[in-house]
Design a protein around this motif. Structure first.
Motif, PDB file in Angstrom:
ATOM      1  N   LYS A  64       0.837  -1.208   0.000  1.00  0.00           N
ATOM      2  CA  LYS A  64       0.000   0.000   0.000  1.00  0.00           C
ATOM      3  C   LYS A  64       0.868   1.253   0.000  1.00  0.00           C
ATOM      4  O   LYS A  64       0.594   2.215  -0.715  1.00  0.00           O
ATOM      5  CB  LYS A  64      -0.914   0.014   1.232  1.00  0.00           C
ATOM      6  CG  LYS A  64      -2.048  -0.982   1.201  1.00  0.00           C
ATOM      7  CD  LYS A  64      -2.873  -0.874   2.482  1.00  0.00           C
ATOM      8  CE  LYS A  64      -3.957  -1.919   2.560  1.00  0.00           C
ATOM      9  NZ  LYS A  64      -4.709  -1.834   3.838  1.00  0.00           N
ATOM     10  N   MET A  65       1.924   1.228   0.814  1.00  0.00           N
ATOM     11  CA  MET A  65       2.801   2.389   0.917  1.00  0.00           C
ATOM     12  C   MET A  65       3.481   2.670  -0.424  1.00  0.00           C
ATOM     13  O   MET A  65       3.585   3.818  -0.851  1.00  0.00           O
ATOM     14  CB  MET A  65       3.852   2.151   2.005  1.00  0.00           C
ATOM     15  CG  MET A  65       4.633   3.384   2.401  1.00  0.00           C
ATOM     16  SD  MET A  65       5.671   3.103   3.858  1.00  0.00           S
ATOM     17  CE  MET A  65       7.121   2.403   3.096  1.00  0.00           C
ATOM     18  N   ILE A  66       3.929   1.617  -1.094  1.00  0.00           N
ATOM     19  CA  ILE A  66       4.589   1.772  -2.393  1.00  0.00           C
ATOM     20  C   ILE A  66       3.621   2.340  -3.422  1.00  0.00           C
ATOM     21  O   ILE A  66       3.953   3.246  -4.179  1.00  0.00           O
ATOM     22  CB  ILE A  66       5.160   0.422  -2.870  1.00  0.00           C
ATOM     23  CG1 ILE A  66       6.349   0.021  -1.993  1.00  0.00           C
ATOM     24  CG2 ILE A  66       5.584   0.488  -4.330  1.00  0.00           C
ATOM     25  CD1 ILE A  66       6.842  -1.387  -2.222  1.00  0.00           C
ATOM     26  N   ASN A  67       2.382   1.820  -3.419  1.00  0.00           N
ATOM     27  CA  ASN A  67       1.392   2.281  -4.399  1.00  0.00           C
ATOM     28  C   ASN A  67       0.977   3.726  -4.174  1.00  0.00           C
ATOM     29  O   ASN A  67       0.615   4.433  -5.113  1.00  0.00           O
ATOM     30  CB  ASN A  67       0.157   1.381  -4.360  1.00  0.00           C
ATOM     31  CG  ASN A  67       0.430  -0.015  -4.897  1.00  0.00           C
ATOM     32  OD1 ASN A  67       1.333  -0.207  -5.710  1.00  0.00           O
ATOM     33  ND2 ASN A  67      -0.328  -0.996  -4.433  1.00  0.00           N
ATOM     34  N   GLU A  68       1.001   4.158  -2.898  1.00  0.00           N
ATOM     35  CA  GLU A  68       0.586   5.526  -2.581  1.00  0.00           C
ATOM     36  C   GLU A  68       1.678   6.558  -2.820  1.00  0.00           C
ATOM     37  O   GLU A  68       1.401   7.746  -2.939  1.00  0.00           O
ATOM     38  CB  GLU A  68       0.136   5.606  -1.114  1.00  0.00           C
ATOM     39  CG  GLU A  68      -1.166   4.861  -0.855  1.00  0.00           C
ATOM     40  CD  GLU A  68      -1.475   4.734   0.632  1.00  0.00           C
ATOM     41  OE1 GLU A  68      -0.743   5.370   1.435  1.00  0.00           O
ATOM     42  OE2 GLU A  68      -2.422   4.002   0.990  1.00  0.00           O
ATOM     43  N   GLU A  69       2.940   6.101  -2.883  1.00  0.00           N
ATOM     44  CA  GLU A  69       4.050   7.033  -3.076  1.00  0.00           C
ATOM     45  C   GLU A  69       4.170   7.427  -4.535  1.00  0.00           C
ATOM     46  O   GLU A  69       4.116   6.575  -5.416  1.00  0.00           O
ATOM     47  CB  GLU A  69       5.374   6.389  -2.621  1.00  0.00           C
ATOM     48  CG  GLU A  69       5.510   6.264  -1.122  1.00  0.00           C
ATOM     49  CD  GLU A  69       5.729   7.612  -0.457  1.00  0.00           C
ATOM     50  OE1 GLU A  69       6.362   8.486  -1.074  1.00  0.00           O
ATOM     51  OE2 GLU A  69       5.253   7.796   0.677  1.00  0.00           O
ATOM     52  N   SER A  77       9.885   1.569 -11.783  1.00  0.00           N
ATOM     53  CA  SER A  77       9.059   1.074 -10.676  1.00  0.00           C
ATOM     54  C   SER A  77       9.857   0.203  -9.704  1.00  0.00           C
ATOM     55  O   SER A  77       9.641   0.249  -8.497  1.00  0.00           O
ATOM     56  CB  SER A  77       7.869   0.277 -11.227  1.00  0.00           C
ATOM     57  OG  SER A  77       8.325  -0.804 -12.017  1.00  0.00           O
ATOM     58  N   ASP A  78      10.789  -0.618 -10.223  1.00  0.00           N
ATOM     59  CA  ASP A  78      11.587  -1.464  -9.331  1.00  0.00           C
ATOM     60  C   ASP A  78      12.482  -0.626  -8.425  1.00  0.00           C
ATOM     61  O   ASP A  78      12.611  -0.892  -7.235  1.00  0.00           O
ATOM     62  CB  ASP A  78      12.462  -2.423 -10.152  1.00  0.00           C
ATOM     63  CG  ASP A  78      11.625  -3.469 -10.877  1.00  0.00           C
ATOM     64  OD1 ASP A  78      10.498  -3.734 -10.410  1.00  0.00           O
ATOM     65  OD2 ASP A  78      12.091  -3.998 -11.893  1.00  0.00           O
ATOM     66  N   GLU A  79      13.078   0.425  -9.011  1.00  0.00           N
ATOM     67  CA  GLU A  79      13.928   1.311  -8.218  1.00  0.00           C
ATOM     68  C   GLU A  79      13.105   2.020  -7.151  1.00  0.00           C
ATOM     69  O   GLU A  79      13.549   2.207  -6.019  1.00  0.00           O
ATOM     70  CB  GLU A  79      14.613   2.340  -9.125  1.00  0.00           C
ATOM     71  CG  GLU A  79      15.676   1.749 -10.039  1.00  0.00           C
ATOM     72  CD  GLU A  79      16.168   2.759 -11.060  1.00  0.00           C
ATOM     73  OE1 GLU A  79      15.396   3.703 -11.361  1.00  0.00           O
ATOM     74  OE2 GLU A  79      17.293   2.610 -11.555  1.00  0.00           O
ATOM     75  N   VAL A  83      13.512   2.219  -3.056  1.00  0.00           N
ATOM     76  CA  VAL A  83      13.554   3.487  -2.325  1.00  0.00           C
ATOM     77  C   VAL A  83      12.539   3.482  -1.191  1.00  0.00           C
ATOM     78  O   VAL A  83      12.845   3.839  -0.050  1.00  0.00           O
ATOM     79  CB  VAL A  83      13.267   4.677  -3.281  1.00  0.00           C
ATOM     80  CG1 VAL A  83      13.063   5.954  -2.480  1.00  0.00           C
ATOM     81  CG2 VAL A  83      14.419   4.842  -4.262  1.00  0.00           C
ATOM     82  N   ASN A  84      11.303   3.048  -1.482  1.00  0.00           N
ATOM     83  CA  ASN A  84      10.256   3.064  -0.478  1.00  0.00           C
ATOM     84  C   ASN A  84      10.497   2.038   0.623  1.00  0.00           C
ATOM     85  O   ASN A  84      10.197   2.269   1.786  1.00  0.00           O
ATOM     86  CB  ASN A  84       8.892   2.800  -1.127  1.00  0.00           C
ATOM     87  CG  ASN A  84       8.409   3.982  -1.938  1.00  0.00           C
ATOM     88  OD1 ASN A  84       8.756   5.109  -1.640  1.00  0.00           O
ATOM     89  ND2 ASN A  84       7.646   3.725  -2.967  1.00  0.00           N
ATOM     90  N   LYS A  85      11.054   0.884   0.227  1.00  0.00           N
ATOM     91  CA  LYS A  85      11.246  -0.182   1.198  1.00  0.00           C
ATOM     92  C   LYS A  85      12.250   0.207   2.277  1.00  0.00           C
ATOM     93  O   LYS A  85      12.208  -0.294   3.390  1.00  0.00           O
ATOM     94  CB  LYS A  85      11.706  -1.458   0.474  1.00  0.00           C
ATOM     95  CG  LYS A  85      11.669  -2.694   1.373  1.00  0.00           C
ATOM     96  CD  LYS A  85      11.890  -3.954   0.586  1.00  0.00           C
ATOM     97  CE  LYS A  85      11.789  -5.176   1.495  1.00  0.00           C
ATOM     98  NZ  LYS A  85      11.963  -6.425   0.762  1.00  0.00           N
ATOM     99  N   THR A  86      13.148   1.133   1.949  1.00  0.00           N
ATOM    100  CA  THR A  86      14.149   1.518   2.933  1.00  0.00           C
ATOM    101  C   THR A  86      13.587   2.468   3.987  1.00  0.00           C
ATOM    102  O   THR A  86      14.268   2.765   4.957  1.00  0.00           O
ATOM    103  CB  THR A  86      15.350   2.196   2.245  1.00  0.00           C
ATOM    104  OG1 THR A  86      14.895   3.354   1.543  1.00  0.00           O
ATOM    105  CG2 THR A  86      16.029   1.256   1.273  1.00  0.00           C
ATOM    106  N   ASN A  87      12.367   2.951   3.798  1.00  0.00           N
ATOM    107  CA  ASN A  87      11.785   3.866   4.780  1.00  0.00           C
ATOM    108  C   ASN A  87      11.076   3.056   5.870  1.00  0.00           C
ATOM    109  O   ASN A  87       9.858   3.047   5.982  1.00  0.00           O
ATOM    110  CB  ASN A  87      10.813   4.827   4.093  1.00  0.00           C
ATOM    111  CG  ASN A  87      10.496   6.020   4.975  1.00  0.00           C
ATOM    112  OD1 ASN A  87      10.682   5.972   6.191  1.00  0.00           O
ATOM    113  ND2 ASN A  87      10.031   7.075   4.371  1.00  0.00           N
ATOM    114  N   GLY A  88      11.883   2.369   6.695  1.00  0.00           N
ATOM    115  CA  GLY A  88      11.318   1.490   7.716  1.00  0.00           C
ATOM    116  C   GLY A  88      10.550   2.223   8.787  1.00  0.00           C
ATOM    117  O   GLY A  88       9.580   1.720   9.331  1.00  0.00           O
ATOM    118  N   LYS A  89      10.968   3.455   9.106  1.00  0.00           N
ATOM    119  CA  LYS A  89      10.296   4.219  10.146  1.00  0.00           C
ATOM    120  C   LYS A  89       8.865   4.557   9.732  1.00  0.00           C
ATOM    121  O   LYS A  89       7.925   4.460  10.530  1.00  0.00           O
ATOM    122  CB  LYS A  89      11.079   5.499  10.441  1.00  0.00           C
ATOM    123  CG  LYS A  89      10.603   6.244  11.676  1.00  0.00           C
ATOM    124  CD  LYS A  89      11.545   7.383  12.013  1.00  0.00           C
ATOM    125  CE  LYS A  89      11.151   8.073  13.311  1.00  0.00           C
ATOM    126  NZ  LYS A  89      12.080   9.162  13.672  1.00  0.00           N
TER     127      LYS A  89
END
Length: 279
Positions: A64-69, A77-79, A83-89
């Motif tokens: 959901k977070m990836i789709n909303e960004e 899209s893979d990159e 990028v989004n996956k590293t935003n663990g906080k």
């Protein structure tokens, strides 16, 4: 680092922090600059997500977070996913939220977007600048009242259930609505749920009248305290708890004139004062 942490290898400190609740991580970050630096490590937050929440829930929220960004300029899209996956906080914050935005979650029977609703929608989605989320749901008229939501993987603790409501009484009234809440335990990768706590509350009729006199949004706190037990690991699987929240009434009378902004779990705090509408 000062004190005991100065004697522990940094990698061990990071491992310890991965199991701390969000509040404790924030408290630790205030101790000194070194500890603050450790708590800013994305690995800590990503590991906290993996250690404290069921894998399927983490996966769902990450998608959901990836789709909303919005996709950054120059990224495929893979990159962008990397990028989004590293935003663990940010992911941890989403997983830890104890709030449901009703108009977005669509947990309402006969909402305006529902199939076969025609021009006679029973519930409407409305924009509202006073809403925390920009949109609310409004009850036009309905016989079968059923509004529901699920808050997933709720952290252990004791909570109040708070609904943000607005009421306008007409000739058609609101009464005998059951504010129903259950705490269920669930093992990751399983669809089975077991109810461990069940709460019911049917407010006095005067409650809706008193809220309508405010002619404004109010936070209506249910009279019971919701208890969510500690999580466990059983045979390598995380046993966690969801909270199902619902308002319903299936009696044969027409109901109208209710706005709902959100339902929220708020940790019990004796210093916070809630307005009373049933006395």
């Amino acid at each position: 680092m000062s004190g005991i942490f100065s004697k522990i290898p940094n990698e061990i400190v990071v491992k310890i922090f991965c199991f701390l609740p969000a509040k404790d991580l924030c408290s630790v970050s205030l101790v000194n600059k070194n500890l603050w630096s450790v708590t800013q490590d994305d690995y800590v937050w990503q590991s906290a997500c993996d250690n404290q929440f069921p894998a399927d829930y983490v996966s769902q929220e990450l998608k959901k977070m990836i789709n909303e960004e919005p996709i950054s300029e120059g990224c495929n899209s893979d990159e962008q996913q990397v990028v989004n996956k590293t935003n663990g906080k940010k992911l941890f914050k989403r997983l830890h939220r104890h709030i449901s935005f009703i108009a977005k979650e669509r947990g309402v029977v006969w909402l305006d977007c529902q199939e076969r609703g025609g021009n006679y929608h029973h519930w409407k989605t409305l924009e509202d600048s006073q809403s925390e989320f920009g949109k609310v749901v409004f009850l036009e008229h309905v016989w079968w009242f059923d509004v529901f939501s699920t808050l997933k993987a709720v952290a252990p603790g004791t909570y109040y259930v708070v609904w943000r409501l607005k009421v306008k009484l007409r000739q058609i009234s609101l009464h005998d609505l059951n504010f129903y809440t259950t705490v269920v335990e669930k093992i990751e990768d399983s669809n089975e749920e077991t109810i461990i706590h069940e709460y019911n509350h049917i407010p006095q009729r005067i409650m809706f009248t008193n809220i309508s006199r405010k002619n404004d949004w109010v936070e209506y706190r249910l009279p019971y305290k919701l208890v969510v037990p500690e999580r466990e690991v059983i045979n390598g699987k995380l046993l966690y708890h969801n909270v199902h929240i619902k308002i319903y009434n299936y009696d044969g009378f027409l109901k109208s004139g209710l706005w709902i902004d959100y339902v929220r779990l708020r940790e019990c705090d004796g210093s916070r004062v809630y307005e009373q509408f049933e006395s």
